[in-house]
Design a protein around this motif. Structure first.
Motif, PDB file in Angstrom:
ATOM      1  N   ASN A  81      19.560 -22.537  -5.421  1.00  0.00           N
ATOM      2  CA  ASN A  81      20.750 -23.133  -6.030  1.00  0.00           C
ATOM      3  C   ASN A  81      21.915 -23.153  -5.039  1.00  0.00           C
ATOM      4  O   ASN A  81      22.711 -22.222  -4.983  1.00  0.00           O
ATOM      5  N   LEU A  82      22.015 -24.233  -4.280  1.00  0.00           N
ATOM      6  CA  LEU A  82      23.089 -24.305  -3.288  1.00  0.00           C
ATOM      7  C   LEU A  82      24.468 -24.388  -3.947  1.00  0.00           C
ATOM      8  O   LEU A  82      25.479 -24.180  -3.292  1.00  0.00           O
ATOM      9  N   ALA A  83      24.483 -24.703  -5.240  1.00  0.00           N
ATOM     10  CA  ALA A  83      25.781 -24.787  -5.938  1.00  0.00           C
ATOM     11  C   ALA A  83      26.281 -23.404  -6.372  1.00  0.00           C
ATOM     12  O   ALA A  83      27.310 -23.313  -7.029  1.00  0.00           O
ATOM     13  N   HIS A  84      25.553 -22.350  -5.982  1.00  0.00           N
ATOM     14  CA  HIS A  84      25.991 -21.018  -6.432  1.00  0.00           C
ATOM     15  C   HIS A  84      27.410 -20.706  -5.928  1.00  0.00           C
ATOM     16  O   HIS A  84      28.221 -20.119  -6.643  1.00  0.00           O
TER      17      HIS A  84
ATOM     18  N   PHE B 174      26.096 -31.059  -6.228  1.00  0.00           N
ATOM     19  CA  PHE B 174      27.081 -30.405  -7.100  1.00  0.00           C
ATOM     20  C   PHE B 174      28.202 -29.742  -6.292  1.00  0.00           C
ATOM     21  O   PHE B 174      29.310 -29.600  -6.779  1.00  0.00           O
ATOM     22  N   ILE B 175      27.897 -29.333  -5.045  1.00  0.00           N
ATOM     23  CA  ILE B 175      28.949 -28.715  -4.208  1.00  0.00           C
ATOM     24  C   ILE B 175      30.109 -29.701  -4.066  1.00  0.00           C
ATOM     25  O   ILE B 175      31.275 -29.357  -4.266  1.00  0.00           O
ATOM     26  N   TYR B 176      29.780 -30.947  -3.754  1.00  0.00           N
ATOM     27  CA  TYR B 176      30.831 -31.958  -3.542  1.00  0.00           C
ATOM     28  C   TYR B 176      31.527 -32.299  -4.858  1.00  0.00           C
ATOM     29  O   TYR B 176      32.743 -32.470  -4.909  1.00  0.00           O
TER      30      TYR B 176
ATOM     31  N   TYR C  70      40.470 -21.678  -2.320  1.00  0.00           N
ATOM     32  CA  TYR C  70      40.737 -23.030  -1.846  1.00  0.00           C
ATOM     33  C   TYR C  70      39.486 -23.860  -2.101  1.00  0.00           C
ATOM     34  O   TYR C  70      38.385 -23.309  -2.251  1.00  0.00           O
ATOM     35  N   PRO C  71      39.626 -25.196  -2.176  1.00  0.00           N
ATOM     36  CA  PRO C  71      38.520 -25.992  -2.700  1.00  0.00           C
ATOM     37  C   PRO C  71      37.177 -25.855  -1.979  1.00  0.00           C
ATOM     38  O   PRO C  71      36.158 -26.043  -2.600  1.00  0.00           O
ATOM     39  N   SER C  72      37.150 -25.541  -0.677  1.00  0.00           N
ATOM     40  CA  SER C  72      35.819 -25.460  -0.054  1.00  0.00           C
ATOM     41  C   SER C  72      35.345 -24.012   0.110  1.00  0.00           C
ATOM     42  O   SER C  72      34.432 -23.734   0.884  1.00  0.00           O
ATOM     43  N   MET C  73      35.966 -23.096  -0.641  1.00  0.00           N
ATOM     44  CA  MET C  73      35.589 -21.680  -0.504  1.00  0.00           C
ATOM     45  C   MET C  73      34.124 -21.419  -0.859  1.00  0.00           C
ATOM     46  O   MET C  73      33.501 -20.507  -0.334  1.00  0.00           O
ATOM     47  N   GLY C  74      33.566 -22.256  -1.735  1.00  0.00           N
ATOM     48  CA  GLY C  74      32.186 -22.060  -2.166  1.00  0.00           C
ATOM     49  C   GLY C  74      31.190 -22.213  -1.035  1.00  0.00           C
ATOM     50  O   GLY C  74      30.151 -21.555  -1.001  1.00  0.00           O
ATOM     51  N   VAL C  75      31.509 -23.096  -0.098  1.00  0.00           N
ATOM     52  CA  VAL C  75      30.587 -23.321   1.024  1.00  0.00           C
ATOM     53  C   VAL C  75      30.650 -22.126   1.975  1.00  0.00           C
ATOM     54  O   VAL C  75      29.633 -21.674   2.503  1.00  0.00           O
TER      55      VAL C  75
END
Ligand code: BEZ
Length: 717
Positions: A466-469, A531-533, A644-649
């Motif tokens: 699940n890369l969207a984790h 889903f990441i994007y 911040y918005p790209s913190m998940g990556v």
């Protein structure tokens, strides 16, 4: 270059012939048709995304004032996200030059990207107006006739600060900056005047760009005997460093100083009171009382929802101002590049920072002033108040005319070996430090556990990577932020945000993932990648691109002494909470009927279904539970790291490493793997900073070589 149509070709050819006879008057009559294309290579994601946003807004303010039309031609901005990666920045530059045929290029933020773009820009004779990246070499041995810089060279805000800090703050200073060209340039410039003014460097560190946990470095700073710290950090790095510096209780005893980016208005709201008292050097502060700045601040705030402009917005404003003025001077003719260069070189106007002009030798802006500023509470807000200034700060580069000899190797120029060597030795020899670092490693490891346990459960049971984790982690942090803002109650946020994220997880599993279970794993990977994007854009549209931070609950806002090591009380809470969660999860999985079903599902989902258990419902439940754990870790990490918005990556890689090291689907593996990685990374940062990331990868590779299934994973089929 603009696209050449039959019409424009004929027009230009006849104009050239007539122009030769009639001089510049004809040029005016022969302006090109079609829009003027301005290409922007900027970060719209990652650590410096807020910088990219401010620069763009500064430019938009000027172009909007001109009704997006100059000399009868429309202005068209083509924005490209360089994702903070030099190869991406170079690719986007090539696209803008070769495919879009932009008339003028601007950006980037990152010095390394600028260095990578330089040759393409130079060889294609594209005019580049650098709107941030300060790489000194661009004003020196790597200069180009086609490149101008409206922002600063890395040398400019730092060189005056060396002497100032030595004279007014302290002589024993620890310096730190991210480990890339701008960090080395900026600290190098500081040292240039600090050491001759009697200053002594007691330590020096270069954490990675995009660091989220500065604990190992802060412990070293405390042990170093420094009286002050001088640093360069920007964007989310600046938020994390300043907040954690305060949480570790260093602010009271070791004065924090640095290059202005550390406390610009893009990061000040997230830093809050942690930034009070920090002293920095910069060419701008929104408090400057010249009329151009007063108008700029007013118009900027009116256009961008009350946002306070920062130095980056000023850079964007000046970049657009240079472009508009030059285009007017050539009446919109962008084909005569040497002529454009000539008029740009002569740009001079009142900027919010003062009188703007380029140094013709280097094409780099001459800073009217470098202001020494202190963060204070003024007029109801927190801002950078000028307390001193140095006039006409000009980069010493000799430009293209007289290249400097090649620079000394970085280790000679920036890291006097005796300083680094003696510090390193002390770290190895100091048991107190070992204990403090072990505590740092434990807190980081527990955070990693909370982050990775949901990922490993989903992986183990559903066989889904699940890369969207990381996105669930991000959604948890943002949902927590809103809940705390609305209710003022951290504990409520800690309960409700994970439930909300779990609900989103359940919907995704039922509607999107379920149809893909029988398809090749790549389909699921691609879906969760998408889903990441999606979630990143969702977060930007709901919460905006600004960096935010969650305040810790009041009872955990200070620091305490643990066996002599000063440690933030919130981190102690994180350790206790994470370990309690681990025990609860073990009990749930090992001692309950639900746990038995989940374990059976991890072992063999089809067989479990065959026993009459509604395995679909179990799958949905596990996915939702895993997502909720991701959301929970986002709320827990919020007071330590920024949102911040790209913190998940950013957090996805360490989470995946933990899952691989611990073993897919193993709760025990997730805990032991996290604690191991937490210690390895923390001690790596403290003792071998340059190789700290390498240590993690080597550890992972070694474990996978010996046990391909990870420490506690099932043997691979
Ligand atoms: C640079 O990479 O040059 C840079 C990035 C952020 C702030 C200042 C300089």
């Amino acid at each position: 270059m603009a696209q050449v149509t039959r019409r424009s070709f004929l027009g230009t050819a006849s104009l050239a012939a007539a122009g030769a006879a009639m001089g510049p008057w004809v040029l005016r009559a022969g302006a090109q048709a079609g829009p003027i294309k301005i290409g922007l290579v900027l970060p719209y994601s990652g650590v410096y995304a807020v910088l990219g946003e401010s620069i763009t807004q500064g430019m938009e303010l000027v172009f909007a004032r001109e009704n997006w039309t100059v000399a009868g031609r429309k202005i068209e901005m083509i924005k490209e996200d360089d994702e903070m990666q030099p190869p991406v920045g170079i690719r986007k530059t090539e696209k803008l030059i070769d495919s879009d045929k932009v008339d003028i290029l601007t950006g980037p933020v990152h010095s390394g990207i600028l260095m990578g773009m330089r040759d393409k820009v130079h060889s294609s004779k594209t005019i580049l107006i650098v709107s941030n990246a300060g790489a000194d070499a661009i004003s020196r041995e790597r200069c180009s006739k086609w490149i101008f810089r409206t922002s600063f060279s890395n040398w400019q805000p730092n060189q005056p600060m060396g002497e100032w800090v030595a004279k007014h703050v302290a002589k024993d200073v620890f310096i730190a900056a991210p480990n890339y060209q701008a960090g080395k340039d900026q600290l190098g410039a500081f040292k240039e005047t600090f050491v001759p003014a009697g200053g002594k460097l007691v330590g020096e560190d270069y954490p990675k760009l995009g660091e989220t946990d500065y604990a190992p470095y802060l412990t070293k700073i405390r042990q170093s005997g420094a009286k002050a710290v001088y640093c360069f950090f920007s964007g989310s790095d600046a938020v994390n460093f300043v907040k954690q510096y305060d949480q570790f209780g260093l602010k009271q005893s070791i004065k924090l100083t640095g290059a202005g980016f550390l406390t610009e208005p893009d990061v000040l709201p997230a830093q809050g009171k942690s930034a009070l008292g920090v002293i920095t050097g910069h060419f701008y502060t929104p408090l400057l009382d010249n009329p151009t700045n007063q108008r700029f601040v007013k118009e900027f705030q009116a256009k961008f929802g009350g946002k306070m402009p920062d130095g980056f917005a000023c850079q964007g404003y000046d970049t657009a101002e240079v472009i508009v003025r030059a285009l007017k001077a050539v009446n919109g003719n962008t084909q005569d590049k040497p002529k454009l260069v000539e008029v740009i070189e002569k740009s001079e106007f009142d900027s919010p920072r003062g009188r703007f002009r380029f140094d013709p030798k280097t094409h780099n802006v001459i800073q009217p002033f470098i202001y020494i500023r202190e963060v204070r509470e003024v007029a109801g807000g927190i801002n950078n108040v000028p307390i001193d200034k140095v006039a006409n700060v000009t980069d010493p580069g000799t430009g293209c005319t007289l290249p400097r000899p090649p620079p000394l190797p970085l280790w000679i120029m920036h890291s006097p070996p005796q300083v680094v060597a003696s510090c390193r030795f002390e770290w190895f020899a100091m048991p107190g430090d070992v204990f403090a670092q072990a505590l740092n490693g434990l807190a980081y490891g527990v955070l990693l556990f909370l982050l990775s346990v949901g990922l490993t459960l989903i992986f183990g049971m559903l066989d889904v990577v699940n890369l969207a984790h990381g996105s669930f982690y991000m959604l948890g942090a943002y949902a927590g932020l809103s809940l705390i803002a609305g209710t003022g109650n951290f504990w409520l946020a800690l309960l409700v945000a994970p439930l909300a994220v779990g609900g989103i997880g359940a919907m995704i599993e039922r509607s999107c993932l379920r149809p893909l279970y029988r398809r090749p794993p790549l389909d699921q990977v691609l879906l969760t990648f998408g889903f990441i994007y999606l979630f990143e854009d969702l977060v930007k549209s709901i919460w905006g691109g600004r960096i935010r931070s969650i305040p810790p609950p009041d009872m955990f806002s200070g620091s305490v002494s643990v066996l002599g090591a000063i440690f933030p009380s919130y981190r102690l809470f994180v350790i206790a909470f994470g370990l309690a969660m681990a025990v609860l999860l073990f009990l749930l999985i090992e001692r309950t009927r639900l746990g038995a079903i989940i374990r059976a599902g991890v072992f063999d989902a089809e067989m479990t279904g065959g026993l009459g258990i509604n395995i679909h419902r179990v799958f949905t439940g596990v996915f939702a539970f895993g997502a909720a754990l991701g959301g929970l870790s986002g709320v827990i990490a919020g007071p330590i790291q920024s949102a911040y918005p790209s913190m998940g990556v950013t957090i996805l890689i360490p989470a995946l490493i933990v899952v691989v090291v611990g073993g897919l689907g193993s709760l025990k593996g997730s805990l032991i793997g996290s604690l191991l990685i937490g210690q390895a990374e923390t001690f790596g940062k403290a003792w071998l900073p340059e190789a700290s990331m390498l240590i993690i990868y080597v550890l992972m590779a070694a474990i996978v070589l010996v046990r391909p299934q990870g420490l506690f994973g099932r043997p691979l089929k």
